[in-house]
Design a protein around this motif. Structure first.
Motif, short mmCIF file in Angstrom:
data_model
loop_
_atom_site.label_atom_id
_atom_site.label_comp_id
_atom_site.label_asym_id
_atom_site.label_seq_id
_atom_site.Cartn_x
_atom_site.Cartn_y
_atom_site.Cartn_z
N GLU A 151 0.83 -1.20 0.00
CA GLU A 151 0.00 0.00 0.00
C GLU A 151 0.87 1.26 0.00
N ARG A 167 1.12 4.19 -2.95
CA ARG A 167 0.96 5.62 -2.65
C ARG A 167 2.21 6.40 -3.05
N VAL A 216 2.31 6.66 -6.91
CA VAL A 216 1.35 7.65 -7.42
C VAL A 216 1.89 9.06 -7.16
N GLN A 230 -3.68 16.24 -8.22
CA GLN A 230 -4.62 15.19 -7.80
C GLN A 230 -5.97 15.40 -8.48
N VAL A 240 -9.08 10.70 -4.27
CA VAL A 240 -7.65 10.52 -4.53
C VAL A 240 -6.86 10.91 -3.29
N ARG A 284 -6.99 8.23 -0.67
CA ARG A 284 -6.15 7.09 -1.04
C ARG A 284 -4.68 7.43 -0.83
N GLN A 285 -4.31 8.65 -1.15
CA GLN A 285 -2.92 9.05 -1.00
C GLN A 285 -2.51 9.22 0.48
N TRP A 292 -5.94 2.09 -2.40
CA TRP A 292 -6.02 1.97 -3.85
C TRP A 292 -6.37 0.51 -4.14
N SER A 293 -7.48 0.26 -4.83
CA SER A 293 -7.85 -1.10 -5.21
C SER A 293 -7.00 -1.54 -6.40
N ASP A 327 -8.21 0.31 -9.31
CA ASP A 327 -7.66 1.67 -9.29
C ASP A 327 -6.24 1.67 -9.84
N CYS A 328 -5.44 0.71 -9.39
CA CYS A 328 -4.05 0.63 -9.82
C CYS A 328 -3.95 0.43 -11.33
N VAL A 341 -4.81 3.81 -12.89
CA VAL A 341 -3.71 4.77 -12.73
C VAL A 341 -2.59 4.42 -13.71
#
Length: 97
Positions: free
Chosen positions: A4, A8, A11, A22, A36, A39-40, A46-47, A50-51, A54
């Motif tokens: 995780e 982060r 990103v 963002q 966002v 998540r950050q 971030w699922s 999501d990954c 991104v």
């Protein structure tokens, strides 16, 4: 660094390397800037979906994102990188803005 934290960090590094906000990333992902931000900050995760989103947004492989900030930025296409001095090279026009 756990996975995780690695995501982060990746990103954050991609946002910095591209000069993107963002808010812009959120628009591209179809979420809010607050989502966002959560998540950050680590208050939300971030699922995997999501990954993937991104990674696709930045034109990199999902595994490069999961590998962490160094690998993610190394995989970033040159056209997506912010030019020296803070301007960003646009992929469409090939110019610096």
């Amino acid at each position: 660094m756990n996975l995780e934290e690695r995501v982060r960090s990746a990103v954050a590094a991609l946002l910095h390397a591209t000069g993107e906000s963002q808010t812009r990333l959120a628009q591209a992902l179809g979420v809010t800037q607050a989502q966002v931000s959560r998540r950050q900050s680590g208050t939300a995760a971030w699922s995997l979906s999501d990954c993937e989103a991104v990674a696709a947004h930045y034109g990199i492989d999902g595994l490069d994102l999961l590998a962490g900030p160094t690998r993610a930025v190394e995989a970033l296409p040159v056209a997506r990188r912010r030019a020296p001095g803070g301007a960003r090279t646009t992929a469409v026009e090939g110019t610096v803005r």
